[in-house]
Design a protein around this motif. Sequence first.
Motif, PDB file in Angstrom:
ATOM      1  N   GLY A  22     109.602   9.105  77.656  1.00  0.00           N
ATOM      2  CA  GLY A  22     108.562   9.914  78.257  1.00  0.00           C
ATOM      3  C   GLY A  22     109.015  11.267  78.768  1.00  0.00           C
ATOM      4  O   GLY A  22     108.351  11.874  79.621  1.00  0.00           O
ATOM      5  N   LEU A  23     110.123  11.767  78.250  1.00  0.00           N
ATOM      6  CA  LEU A  23     110.586  13.100  78.628  1.00  0.00           C
ATOM      7  C   LEU A  23     110.364  14.038  77.434  1.00  0.00           C
ATOM      8  O   LEU A  23     109.417  13.865  76.670  1.00  0.00           O
ATOM      9  N   PHE A  24     111.199  15.020  77.243  1.00  0.00           N
ATOM     10  CA  PHE A  24     111.140  15.945  76.107  1.00  0.00           C
ATOM     11  C   PHE A  24     112.576  16.382  75.843  1.00  0.00           C
ATOM     12  O   PHE A  24     113.450  16.217  76.705  1.00  0.00           O
ATOM     13  N   PRO A  25     112.894  16.937  74.683  1.00  0.00           N
ATOM     14  CA  PRO A  25     114.264  17.376  74.414  1.00  0.00           C
ATOM     15  C   PRO A  25     114.638  18.542  75.319  1.00  0.00           C
ATOM     16  O   PRO A  25     114.330  19.702  75.040  1.00  0.00           O
ATOM     17  N   ASP A  26     115.300  18.217  76.445  1.00  0.00           N
ATOM     18  CA  ASP A  26     115.636  19.267  77.409  1.00  0.00           C
ATOM     19  C   ASP A  26     117.094  19.700  77.195  1.00  0.00           C
ATOM     20  O   ASP A  26     117.530  19.780  76.062  1.00  0.00           O
ATOM     21  N   VAL A  27     117.811  20.015  78.251  1.00  0.00           N
ATOM     22  CA  VAL A  27     119.193  20.528  78.188  1.00  0.00           C
ATOM     23  C   VAL A  27     119.329  21.651  77.150  1.00  0.00           C
ATOM     24  O   VAL A  27     120.324  21.749  76.442  1.00  0.00           O
ATOM     25  N   GLY A  28     118.300  22.494  77.074  1.00  0.00           N
ATOM     26  CA  GLY A  28     118.301  23.561  76.076  1.00  0.00           C
ATOM     27  C   GLY A  28     117.811  23.118  74.719  1.00  0.00           C
ATOM     28  O   GLY A  28     117.871  23.885  73.746  1.00  0.00           O
ATOM     29  N   GLY A  29     117.289  21.906  74.629  1.00  0.00           N
ATOM     30  CA  GLY A  29     116.846  21.386  73.336  1.00  0.00           C
ATOM     31  C   GLY A  29     115.768  22.220  72.686  1.00  0.00           C
ATOM     32  O   GLY A  29     115.728  22.339  71.451  1.00  0.00           O
ATOM     33  N   SER A  30     114.883  22.812  73.490  1.00  0.00           N
ATOM     34  CA  SER A  30     113.819  23.647  72.918  1.00  0.00           C
ATOM     35  C   SER A  30     114.415  24.839  72.188  1.00  0.00           C
ATOM     36  O   SER A  30     113.848  25.315  71.188  1.00  0.00           O
ATOM     37  N   TRP A  31     115.545  25.327  72.648  1.00  0.00           N
ATOM     38  CA  TRP A  31     116.262  26.447  72.033  1.00  0.00           C
ATOM     39  C   TRP A  31     117.076  25.957  70.838  1.00  0.00           C
ATOM     40  O   TRP A  31     117.042  26.556  69.756  1.00  0.00           O
ATOM     41  N   LEU A  32     117.775  24.845  71.014  1.00  0.00           N
ATOM     42  CA  LEU A  32     118.629  24.320  69.954  1.00  0.00           C
ATOM     43  C   LEU A  32     117.827  23.899  68.729  1.00  0.00           C
ATOM     44  O   LEU A  32     118.186  24.210  67.583  1.00  0.00           O
ATOM     45  N   LEU A  33     116.733  23.170  68.965  1.00  0.00           N
ATOM     46  CA  LEU A  33     115.975  22.612  67.849  1.00  0.00           C
ATOM     47  C   LEU A  33     115.245  23.688  67.054  1.00  0.00           C
ATOM     48  O   LEU A  33     114.962  23.493  65.871  1.00  0.00           O
ATOM     49  N   MET A  59     112.692  33.400  72.984  1.00  0.00           N
ATOM     50  CA  MET A  59     113.264  33.354  74.331  1.00  0.00           C
ATOM     51  C   MET A  59     114.791  33.339  74.263  1.00  0.00           C
ATOM     52  O   MET A  59     115.386  32.847  73.311  1.00  0.00           O
ATOM     53  N   SER A  60     115.425  33.855  75.306  1.00  0.00           N
ATOM     54  CA  SER A  60     116.870  33.696  75.443  1.00  0.00           C
ATOM     55  C   SER A  60     117.162  32.278  75.912  1.00  0.00           C
ATOM     56  O   SER A  60     116.275  31.562  76.394  1.00  0.00           O
ATOM     57  N   LEU A  61     118.414  31.874  75.811  1.00  0.00           N
ATOM     58  CA  LEU A  61     118.801  30.543  76.264  1.00  0.00           C
ATOM     59  C   LEU A  61     118.525  30.385  77.759  1.00  0.00           C
ATOM     60  O   LEU A  61     118.009  29.352  78.200  1.00  0.00           O
ATOM     61  N   ALA A  62     118.867  31.392  78.543  1.00  0.00           N
ATOM     62  CA  ALA A  62     118.633  31.317  79.990  1.00  0.00           C
ATOM     63  C   ALA A  62     117.146  31.157  80.295  1.00  0.00           C
ATOM     64  O   ALA A  62     116.761  30.383  81.181  1.00  0.00           O
ATOM     65  N   GLU A  63     116.311  31.866  79.575  1.00  0.00           N
ATOM     66  CA  GLU A  63     114.866  31.741  79.781  1.00  0.00           C
ATOM     67  C   GLU A  63     114.380  30.340  79.431  1.00  0.00           C
ATOM     68  O   GLU A  63     113.511  29.782  80.114  1.00  0.00           O
ATOM     69  N   VAL A  64     114.960  29.755  78.392  1.00  0.00           N
ATOM     70  CA  VAL A  64     114.572  28.397  78.011  1.00  0.00           C
ATOM     71  C   VAL A  64     114.976  27.398  79.090  1.00  0.00           C
ATOM     72  O   VAL A  64     114.200  26.503  79.443  1.00  0.00           O
ATOM     73  N   PHE A  65     116.171  27.534  79.641  1.00  0.00           N
ATOM     74  CA  PHE A  65     116.583  26.634  80.717  1.00  0.00           C
ATOM     75  C   PHE A  65     115.632  26.745  81.914  1.00  0.00           C
ATOM     76  O   PHE A  65     115.293  25.736  82.539  1.00  0.00           O
ATOM     77  N   ARG A  66     115.206  27.954  82.223  1.00  0.00           N
ATOM     78  CA  ARG A  66     114.272  28.116  83.349  1.00  0.00           C
ATOM     79  C   ARG A  66     112.930  27.452  83.049  1.00  0.00           C
ATOM     80  O   ARG A  66     112.326  26.811  83.924  1.00  0.00           O
ATOM     81  N   MET A  67     112.455  27.591  81.817  1.00  0.00           N
ATOM     82  CA  MET A  67     111.198  26.948  81.439  1.00  0.00           C
ATOM     83  C   MET A  67     111.344  25.432  81.474  1.00  0.00           C
ATOM     84  O   MET A  67     110.489  24.717  82.036  1.00  0.00           O
ATOM     85  N   GLU A  68     112.415  24.908  80.897  1.00  0.00           N
ATOM     86  CA  GLU A  68     112.605  23.463  80.849  1.00  0.00           C
ATOM     87  C   GLU A  68     112.758  22.870  82.240  1.00  0.00           C
ATOM     88  O   GLU A  68     112.345  21.725  82.486  1.00  0.00           O
TER      89      GLU A  68
END
Length: 385
Positions: free
Chosen positions: A160-171, A310-319
């Motif tokens: 019930g989570l989502f691919p976090d730890v930068g996953g939105s950027w990695l994937l 998005m930059s990686l830092a921006e993705v971490f903030r969103m996640e």
Amino acid sequence: MTTHDDSAPVLFEERGAAGGRRIGIATLNAPRTLNGFSLQMAHLLDAQLQRWAEDVGIALVLLQGAGEKAFCAGGDLHSLYRSMLEYREAGQQDIRANAYAGEFFEVEYRLDHRIHTFPRPVLCWGHGIVMGGGIGLMSGASHRVVSERSKLAFPEITVGLFPDVGGSWLLNRVPDGAGRFLALTGAMLSPADAIHAGLADVQLPEASRADVLEALERTEWSASSKEAGAQLDAVLASFALTPEPGPLQRHAAAIAAACEGEVLEDIVAAISAMPSADEPWLATAQATMAAGAPGSLRLGFELQRRAEGMSLAEVFRMEYVVALHCAAHGDFAEGIRALLIDKDRTPRWNPAELARADGEWAATFLREPDWPGGTHPLADLVDTH
């Protein structure tokens, strides 16, 4: 400097190399839990990486896991679960009120970002199971090794989570749009597929790990990070294997066709319709998607869309914002309960159907709270390369 307490959750060691520089070694040390990544581990590792980053005598860092089964199978979900129960039983409404979840995700994401931006080479030996938080640690390393038993995945849909730890950027960077497929199905990646997906760089025999370390010790490391990276490339290449293509590559064209378009329901239907009678890997992926949280399907899909550009830092903030919402009112607690606490494997997802987990529903998980002082906790993250 060596950690002498073998019971410590992370062991730290330094070994001398030719020319007088040193190799920093960090070993996740919880093999009984498959090196499940705890808040204490995150604090210890982050603090040590800061010290090594400032120490010009450190030529490179090796990050590895104890035991034979896993580098890191994910985060410490039991502690997160307890914090979510306390939050909900107290009738809290402010997503910032779960102090443990706020600290856990902040420290974890900050550490992951630090690895991505570390000023010298980082070699991660991703043996065995590497999932969720383990991928967060491994993905930022400049040199990512898999061995013959490595299995990588983003399995968050099952809890019930989502691919976090930068996953939105990695994937978003997986070839042929297959990042969507991996988020929606939690599909397991073989060593070859992990390399193909851009989540690993080279496959080495697991039995060669001690020999690789000896080769690192014999190397006279350059003070230039770029040149040291090239030196590390050469060492790893001398042990590298050429793996056979895995199922992600074999089905690349069909996965790309299924995952094109901008309507999630159509993508889910297309993946479900892929012929899988003679392909157990694909059948398992389809079954995992069907049993997973509909809300996780939507969040994984929406966050990849929003992360484009998005930059990686921006993705971490969103996640970070979305993770706090998941801890506060999403399916995360229910997923952990069904999988790890009661172990009945019958989660009661809410929403129970994808049609109810629409874009408007997902938007509620992106609403930022009023941060103290008006500053996001990860506002200081800056991408250096």
